[in-house]
Scaffold this motif. Sequence first.
Motif, PDB file in Angstrom:
ATOM      1  N   THR A  79      40.362  36.450  37.190  1.00 36.06           N
ATOM      2  CA  THR A  79      39.651  36.672  38.447  1.00 36.06           C
ATOM      3  C   THR A  79      38.255  37.191  38.132  1.00 36.06           C
ATOM      4  O   THR A  79      37.989  37.678  37.017  1.00 36.06           O
ATOM      5  CB  THR A  79      40.369  37.701  39.343  1.00 36.06           C
ATOM      6  OG1 THR A  79      40.315  38.984  38.708  1.00 36.06           O
ATOM      7  CG2 THR A  79      41.808  37.290  39.635  1.00 36.06           C
ATOM      8  N   LEU A  80      37.374  37.095  39.111  1.00 32.81           N
ATOM      9  CA  LEU A  80      36.023  37.617  38.908  1.00 32.81           C
ATOM     10  C   LEU A  80      36.045  39.117  38.668  1.00 32.81           C
ATOM     11  O   LEU A  80      35.245  39.632  37.891  1.00 32.81           O
ATOM     12  CB  LEU A  80      35.126  37.263  40.091  1.00 32.81           C
ATOM     13  CG  LEU A  80      34.801  35.783  40.272  1.00 32.81           C
ATOM     14  CD1 LEU A  80      33.773  35.593  41.377  1.00 32.81           C
ATOM     15  CD2 LEU A  80      34.320  35.145  38.980  1.00 32.81           C
ATOM     16  N   ARG A  81      36.976  39.831  39.305  1.00 33.82           N
ATOM     17  CA  ARG A  81      37.077  41.273  39.069  1.00 33.82           C
ATOM     18  C   ARG A  81      37.488  41.541  37.618  1.00 33.82           C
ATOM     19  O   ARG A  81      36.941  42.422  36.964  1.00 33.82           O
ATOM     20  CB  ARG A  81      38.048  41.939  40.030  1.00 33.82           C
ATOM     21  CG  ARG A  81      38.064  43.474  39.843  1.00 33.82           C
ATOM     22  CD  ARG A  81      38.930  44.203  40.841  1.00 33.82           C
ATOM     23  NE  ARG A  81      38.648  43.883  42.212  1.00 33.82           N
ATOM     24  CZ  ARG A  81      37.654  44.421  42.943  1.00 33.82           C
ATOM     25  NH1 ARG A  81      36.836  45.291  42.397  1.00 33.82           N
ATOM     26  NH2 ARG A  81      37.504  44.075  44.201  1.00 33.82           N
ATOM     27  N   GLN A  82      38.453  40.779  37.121  1.00 36.85           N
ATOM     28  CA  GLN A  82      38.873  40.945  35.725  1.00 36.85           C
ATOM     29  C   GLN A  82      37.716  40.642  34.778  1.00 36.85           C
ATOM     30  O   GLN A  82      37.468  41.373  33.821  1.00 36.85           O
ATOM     31  CB  GLN A  82      40.057  40.036  35.404  1.00 36.85           C
ATOM     32  CG  GLN A  82      41.352  40.431  36.075  1.00 36.85           C
ATOM     33  CD  GLN A  82      42.423  39.357  35.922  1.00 36.85           C
ATOM     34  OE1 GLN A  82      42.149  38.152  35.945  1.00 36.85           O
ATOM     35  NE2 GLN A  82      43.672  39.801  35.776  1.00 36.85           N
ATOM     36  N   ALA A 106      34.499  40.766  35.420  1.00 35.48           N
ATOM     37  CA  ALA A 106      33.483  41.813  35.534  1.00 35.48           C
ATOM     38  C   ALA A 106      33.909  43.067  34.785  1.00 35.48           C
ATOM     39  O   ALA A 106      33.087  43.706  34.115  1.00 35.48           O
ATOM     40  CB  ALA A 106      33.221  42.133  37.008  1.00 35.48           C
ATOM     41  N   GLY A 107      35.186  43.421  34.867  1.00 35.62           N
ATOM     42  CA  GLY A 107      35.676  44.588  34.148  1.00 35.62           C
ATOM     43  C   GLY A 107      35.552  44.425  32.644  1.00 35.62           C
ATOM     44  O   GLY A 107      35.142  45.361  31.935  1.00 35.62           O
ATOM     45  N   GLU A 134      26.777  37.506  34.914  1.00 33.05           N
ATOM     46  CA  GLU A 134      26.756  38.538  35.949  1.00 33.05           C
ATOM     47  C   GLU A 134      26.142  37.988  37.234  1.00 33.05           C
ATOM     48  O   GLU A 134      26.565  38.353  38.328  1.00 33.05           O
ATOM     49  CB  GLU A 134      26.003  39.769  35.448  1.00 33.05           C
ATOM     50  CG  GLU A 134      24.605  39.473  34.981  1.00 33.05           C
ATOM     51  CD  GLU A 134      24.024  40.514  34.035  1.00 33.05           C
ATOM     52  OE1 GLU A 134      24.673  41.537  33.766  1.00 33.05           O
ATOM     53  OE2 GLU A 134      22.900  40.287  33.563  1.00 33.05           O
ATOM     54  N   ILE A 156      28.833  36.174  39.265  1.00 31.51           N
ATOM     55  CA  ILE A 156      29.718  37.127  39.955  1.00 31.51           C
ATOM     56  C   ILE A 156      28.999  37.731  41.151  1.00 31.51           C
ATOM     57  O   ILE A 156      29.561  37.814  42.246  1.00 31.51           O
ATOM     58  CB  ILE A 156      30.209  38.211  38.977  1.00 31.51           C
ATOM     59  CG1 ILE A 156      31.085  37.581  37.889  1.00 31.51           C
ATOM     60  CG2 ILE A 156      30.976  39.310  39.721  1.00 31.51           C
ATOM     61  CD1 ILE A 156      31.422  38.500  36.731  1.00 31.51           C
ATOM     62  N   VAL A 204      30.222  37.524  45.123  1.00 29.33           N
ATOM     63  CA  VAL A 204      30.489  38.728  45.918  1.00 29.33           C
ATOM     64  C   VAL A 204      29.486  38.848  47.056  1.00 29.33           C
ATOM     65  O   VAL A 204      29.844  39.209  48.183  1.00 29.33           O
ATOM     66  CB  VAL A 204      30.477  39.984  45.020  1.00 29.33           C
ATOM     67  CG1 VAL A 204      30.552  41.263  45.841  1.00 29.33           C
ATOM     68  CG2 VAL A 204      31.631  39.934  44.020  1.00 29.33           C
ATOM     69  N   ASP A 248      36.084  37.049  47.779  1.00 33.55           N
ATOM     70  CA  ASP A 248      36.924  38.134  47.272  1.00 33.55           C
ATOM     71  C   ASP A 248      37.031  38.034  45.746  1.00 33.55           C
ATOM     72  O   ASP A 248      37.593  37.061  45.236  1.00 33.55           O
ATOM     73  CB  ASP A 248      38.313  38.044  47.906  1.00 33.55           C
ATOM     74  CG  ASP A 248      39.218  39.210  47.560  1.00 33.55           C
ATOM     75  OD1 ASP A 248      38.956  39.919  46.564  1.00 33.55           O
ATOM     76  OD2 ASP A 248      40.205  39.418  48.294  1.00 33.55           O
ATOM     77  N   PRO A 249      36.528  39.024  45.008  1.00 33.90           N
ATOM     78  CA  PRO A 249      36.573  38.965  43.546  1.00 33.90           C
ATOM     79  C   PRO A 249      37.986  39.042  42.975  1.00 33.90           C
ATOM     80  O   PRO A 249      38.194  38.727  41.802  1.00 33.90           O
ATOM     81  CB  PRO A 249      35.730  40.159  43.101  1.00 33.90           C
ATOM     82  CG  PRO A 249      35.762  41.092  44.255  1.00 33.90           C
ATOM     83  CD  PRO A 249      35.879  40.234  45.487  1.00 33.90           C
ATOM     84  N   ASP A 250      38.961  39.430  43.798  1.00 34.57           N
ATOM     85  CA  ASP A 250      40.349  39.458  43.346  1.00 34.57           C
ATOM     86  C   ASP A 250      41.035  38.101  43.518  1.00 34.57           C
ATOM     87  O   ASP A 250      42.105  37.883  42.966  1.00 34.57           O
ATOM     88  CB  ASP A 250      41.144  40.526  44.101  1.00 34.57           C
ATOM     89  CG  ASP A 250      40.698  41.929  43.718  1.00 34.57           C
ATOM     90  OD1 ASP A 250      40.552  42.191  42.505  1.00 34.57           O
ATOM     91  OD2 ASP A 250      40.471  42.753  44.618  1.00 34.57           O
TER      92      ASP A 250
END
Length: 133
Positions: A19-22, A24-25, A50, A53, A57, A62-64
Amino acid sequence: MLVRDAMSTVVLTIGPTHTLRQAAGLMAARRVGAAVVLDTAAEGMGILTERDILTSVGTGEDPDLETAGAHTTGDVVFASPSWTLEEAAEAMSRGGFRHLIVLDGEGPVGIVSVRDIIRCWAPVRRHRTTLVG
């Protein structure tokens, strides 16, 4: 100076289902601005930055739920470690992007960014002490 002298050898590799959240983390943890997205099913390589992403957003996605594969730039320009920094900067300027995956043989060996090039080209700033006497 050559790309091999400026590139970061920290290459974050992720899959298209991250996922985009993963993503980005992982990018934040490694302090990098881009990840190489390897899709073994499609036998392809892309890049997620970046900016990709942020764009997702910023448009309310939804980044998840959004995946790296859906936001990967697949039409990638690759650099060789033996390119000059001028060649890399020209490719970035022409393509309108800030990162190049550096390939040596079949796989990525680094990523060179605009920041890497500026770091090499900018004169080193030294703190000067002025003596008053």
